[in-house]
Motif scaffolding. Structure first.
Motif, PDB file in Angstrom:
ATOM      1  N   UNK A 230       0.827  -1.203   0.000  1.00 24.98           N
ATOM      2  CA  UNK A 230       0.000   0.000   0.000  1.00 24.98           C
ATOM      3  C   UNK A 230       0.857   1.247   0.000  1.00 24.98           C
ATOM      4  N   UNK A 231       1.898   1.239   0.854  1.00 23.12           N
ATOM      5  CA  UNK A 231       2.796   2.384   0.923  1.00 23.12           C
ATOM      6  C   UNK A 231       3.516   2.578  -0.401  1.00 23.12           C
ATOM      7  N   UNK A 232       3.928   1.467  -1.003  1.00 24.42           N
ATOM      8  CA  UNK A 232       4.599   1.541  -2.300  1.00 24.42           C
ATOM      9  C   UNK A 232       3.659   2.110  -3.359  1.00 24.42           C
ATOM     10  N   UNK A 233       2.393   1.648  -3.322  1.00 25.39           N
ATOM     11  CA  UNK A 233       1.405   2.154  -4.282  1.00 25.39           C
ATOM     12  C   UNK A 233       1.213   3.651  -4.125  1.00 25.39           C
ATOM     13  N   UNK A 234       1.243   4.097  -2.868  1.00 22.70           N
ATOM     14  CA  UNK A 234       1.077   5.528  -2.609  1.00 22.70           C
ATOM     15  C   UNK A 234       2.187   6.346  -3.250  1.00 22.70           C
ATOM     16  N   UNK A 235       3.354   5.739  -3.364  1.00 25.05           N
ATOM     17  CA  UNK A 235       4.490   6.430  -3.955  1.00 25.05           C
ATOM     18  C   UNK A 235       4.528   6.296  -5.473  1.00 25.05           C
ATOM     19  N   UNK A 236       3.572   5.564  -6.022  1.00 25.25           N
ATOM     20  CA  UNK A 236       3.553   5.354  -7.469  1.00 25.25           C
ATOM     21  C   UNK A 236       2.497   6.220  -8.148  1.00 25.25           C
ATOM     22  N   UNK A 237       2.040   7.260  -7.454  1.00 23.09           N
ATOM     23  CA  UNK A 237       1.157   8.224  -8.090  1.00 23.09           C
ATOM     24  C   UNK A 237      -0.298   7.850  -8.163  1.00 23.09           C
ATOM     25  N   UNK A 238      -0.815   7.111  -7.155  1.00 20.80           N
ATOM     26  CA  UNK A 238      -2.228   6.764  -7.189  1.00 20.80           C
ATOM     27  C   UNK A 238      -3.018   7.512  -6.122  1.00 20.80           C
ATOM     28  N   UNK A 239      -2.376   8.366  -5.351  1.00 22.40           N
ATOM     29  CA  UNK A 239      -3.083   9.122  -4.331  1.00 22.40           C
ATOM     30  C   UNK A 239      -3.850  10.291  -4.964  1.00 22.40           C
ATOM     31  N   UNK A 240      -4.856  10.763  -4.254  1.00 19.35           N
ATOM     32  CA  UNK A 240      -5.672  11.866  -4.759  1.00 19.35           C
ATOM     33  C   UNK A 240      -4.838  13.071  -5.154  1.00 19.35           C
ATOM     34  N   UNK A 241      -3.903  13.408  -4.296  1.00 18.19           N
ATOM     35  CA  UNK A 241      -3.104  14.624  -4.502  1.00 18.19           C
ATOM     36  C   UNK A 241      -2.257  14.550  -5.756  1.00 18.19           C
ATOM     37  N   UNK A 242      -2.033  13.318  -6.260  1.00 13.89           N
ATOM     38  CA  UNK A 242      -1.248  13.159  -7.486  1.00 13.89           C
ATOM     39  C   UNK A 242      -2.073  13.433  -8.735  1.00 13.89           C
ATOM     40  N   UNK A 243      -3.399  13.490  -8.587  1.00 11.48           N
ATOM     41  CA  UNK A 243      -4.258  13.631  -9.760  1.00 11.48           C
ATOM     42  C   UNK A 243      -5.195  14.832  -9.695  1.00 11.48           C
ATOM     43  N   UNK A 244      -5.371  15.382  -8.502  1.00  8.30           N
ATOM     44  CA  UNK A 244      -6.295  16.501  -8.352  1.00  8.30           C
ATOM     45  C   UNK A 244      -5.616  17.626  -7.576  1.00  8.30           C
ATOM     46  N   UNK A 245      -6.141  18.822  -7.756  1.00  5.28           N
ATOM     47  CA  UNK A 245      -5.519  19.984  -7.131  1.00  5.28           C
ATOM     48  C   UNK A 245      -5.631  19.918  -5.612  1.00  5.28           C
ATOM     49  N   UNK A 246      -4.729  20.598  -4.945  1.00  6.74           N
ATOM     50  CA  UNK A 246      -4.753  20.659  -3.484  1.00  6.74           C
ATOM     51  C   UNK A 246      -6.083  21.229  -2.999  1.00  6.74           C
ATOM     52  N   UNK A 247      -6.623  22.196  -3.731  1.00  3.33           N
ATOM     53  CA  UNK A 247      -7.889  22.813  -3.345  1.00  3.33           C
ATOM     54  C   UNK A 247      -9.015  21.787  -3.327  1.00  3.33           C
ATOM     55  N   UNK A 248      -9.079  20.950  -4.365  1.00  2.00           N
ATOM     56  CA  UNK A 248     -10.129  19.932  -4.441  1.00  2.00           C
ATOM     57  C   UNK A 248      -9.947  18.896  -3.342  1.00  2.00           C
ATOM     58  N   UNK A 249      -8.720  18.439  -3.127  1.00  2.00           N
ATOM     59  CA  UNK A 249      -8.447  17.425  -2.115  1.00  2.00           C
ATOM     60  C   UNK A 249      -8.798  17.949  -0.724  1.00  2.00           C
ATOM     61  N   UNK A 250      -8.409  19.187  -0.434  1.00  2.55           N
ATOM     62  CA  UNK A 250      -8.728  19.774   0.875  1.00  2.55           C
ATOM     63  C   UNK A 250     -10.231  19.909   1.058  1.00  2.55           C
ATOM     64  N   UNK A 251     -10.924  20.278  -0.017  1.00  2.00           N
ATOM     65  CA  UNK A 251     -12.380  20.427   0.052  1.00  2.00           C
ATOM     66  C   UNK A 251     -13.050  19.074   0.318  1.00  2.00           C
ATOM     67  N   UNK A 252     -12.540  18.017  -0.316  1.00  2.00           N
ATOM     68  CA  UNK A 252     -13.098  16.677  -0.109  1.00  2.00           C
ATOM     69  C   UNK A 252     -12.983  16.271   1.357  1.00  2.00           C
ATOM     70  N   UNK A 253     -11.799  16.436   1.927  1.00  5.80           N
ATOM     71  CA  UNK A 253     -11.599  15.987   3.299  1.00  5.80           C
ATOM     72  C   UNK A 253     -12.297  16.903   4.306  1.00  5.80           C
ATOM     73  N   UNK A 254     -12.494  18.165   3.937  1.00  5.74           N
ATOM     74  CA  UNK A 254     -13.266  19.056   4.806  1.00  5.74           C
ATOM     75  C   UNK A 254     -14.735  18.634   4.816  1.00  5.74           C
ATOM     76  N   UNK A 255     -15.272  18.306   3.652  1.00 10.55           N
ATOM     77  CA  UNK A 255     -16.665  17.855   3.573  1.00 10.55           C
ATOM     78  C   UNK A 255     -16.853  16.502   4.254  1.00 10.55           C
TER      79      UNK A 255
END
Length: 392
Positions: A15-40
């Motif tokens: 899982x940690x390796x996958x996170x480093x391979x560009x599959x996390x939200x922040x790798x595909x969407x803007x910081x603004x969108x990611x922050x908004x998702x987790x705030x909601x």
């Protein structure tokens, strides 16, 4: 136990390796969108009941449609964000599976579209918002089979080292995820349906105020027997006991889905048990009972039952007695919708998702088996309609 812990550690590392391979939200969407998702995702979801939907939609005048749109405009991003946050942090590397990433991105796209839509103030805004809801509804049609394929991929990886009973966290997640999906599609579908002229008399959106359990059961039986005839070359008879004139408010498509699944399983069990017998297979019995609080539907068969040790497996998403559809289809394709009488045999999802449909409006589904004889399934439906959605 030591091998299970070792496997879990290895999967955590994956899982940690996958996170480093560009599959996390922040790798595909803007910081603004990611922050908004987790705030909601920190906000509380608001559940509604069948009775509320009936009362609210009984006279879908312009003002009520606007209020409904305003509620969905606020509520849907919260529900979607909860699911995205979960999809981002699943154990055993499930978050990094391509099919799971596809589902996550569908949810993110719908979240972004809803959040960027201006506040609904008048009838014109409401009409444009409804068109957006129709688009989102279509986008999420194949969530169940696509997610099922991601889980099936994980199952293949783990099958040699970890038993399916060792993954309670995966089952708990899927229960919550699919329950949430039922709720989201019910809210969106109900709002869209209030715009459409009633397809049948006595309908308020998706809800039939005079739903006949016996009538819906007969339709589900006909569909299940048709499939059994096509796949097995024969289909046992099904006898219905219950007053066809009795009605109560319910969503016919939900009821059809559940009864179809139960009858389909019974047909398969009885047919297989008596296939090589000179005796006629005994009919399956479906009983509709009217209580003051619940409507109960019992499906009884003489298909041989299953051992008590096998009962827990019936409610997992990682067990099935049917051949996996992944053996016969390209893994990048999934075209099975799940809002009608869907056939998900091979995914192992029929019974657990049927139980979620029952629980969504305050009912339940239970199975009692007599090994060597047959199985009784009890489907309880809340008659009062006053139970709020069990939101995960």
């Amino acid at each position: 136990m030591a091998s299970v812990l070792a496997q879990s550690s290895r999967l955590a590392a994956q899982t940690l390796k996958a996170a480093n391979q560009g599959v996390r939200l922040i790798d595909h969407f803007s910081r603004e969108v990611v922050d908004d998702i987790f705030a909601c995702a920190l906000k509380k979801q608001t559940g509604v009941s069948l009775k509320y939907m009936l009362d609210f939609g009984s006279k879908p005048i312009e003002r009520q449609l606007i209020l409904s749109a305003q509620f969905l405009h606020n509520e849907l991003p919260v529900r979607l964000s909860h699911r995205v946050a979960e999809l981002e942090n699943l154990p055993y590397g499930l978050s990094a599976k391509p099919h799971v990433l596809k589902v996550r991105d569908w949810y993110v796209e719908s979240f972004r579209e809803l959040r960027s839509f201006p506040k609904v103030k008048d009838a014109s805004d409401e009409l444009h918002f409804t068109r957006l809801l129709q688009h989102i509804y279509r986008r999420h049609t194949n969530v169940v089979p696509v997610m099922a394929m991601g889980v099936a991929e994980l199952k293949r990886e783990l099958s040699r080292s970890i038993g399916v009973e060792d993954l309670p966290d995966i089952h708990q997640f899927l229960d919550g995820f699919y329950m949430s999906r039922i709720g989201i599609r019910m809210l969106i579908g109900q709002h869209i349906a209030l715009h459409e002229p009633p397809q049948r008399e006595n309908h308020i959106g998706l809800i039939d105020t005079k739903c006949s359990p016996a009538g819906v059961c007969q339709d589900a039986i006909d569909d299940a027997r048709s499939i059994c005839l096509r796949e097995k070359g024969g289909a046992p008879e099904v006898t219905v006991y219950g007053d066809p004139s009795f009605t109560f408010p319910y969503v016919p498509s939900h009821l059809h889905h559940m009864v179809f699944e139960l009858v389909k399983n019974s047909l398969r069990a009885v047919h297989d048990r008596f296939e090589d017998s000179d005796n006629e297979p005994p009919p399956i019995r479906l009983v509709v009972a009217e209580g003051e609080e619940d409507i109960t539907i019992k499906v009884s068969d003489e298909g041989g039952g299953i051992p008590r040790s096998g009962l827990p497996k019936m409610w997992t998403y990682l067990y099935t007695t049917a051949k996996s559809p992944l053996d016969d289809m390209d893994r990048s394709q999934a075209t099975e919708g799940s809002d009608g009488p869907s056939v998900l045999a091979g995914y192992g999802y029929g019974l657990p998702i049927s139980r979620l449909y029952a629980r969504y409006f305050g009912g339940d589904l239970s199975i009692i088996s007599m090994e060597g004889y047959g199985t009784d399934a009890y489907l309880h439906l809340n008659r009062l309609g006053n139970v709020q959605e069990p939101l995960p």
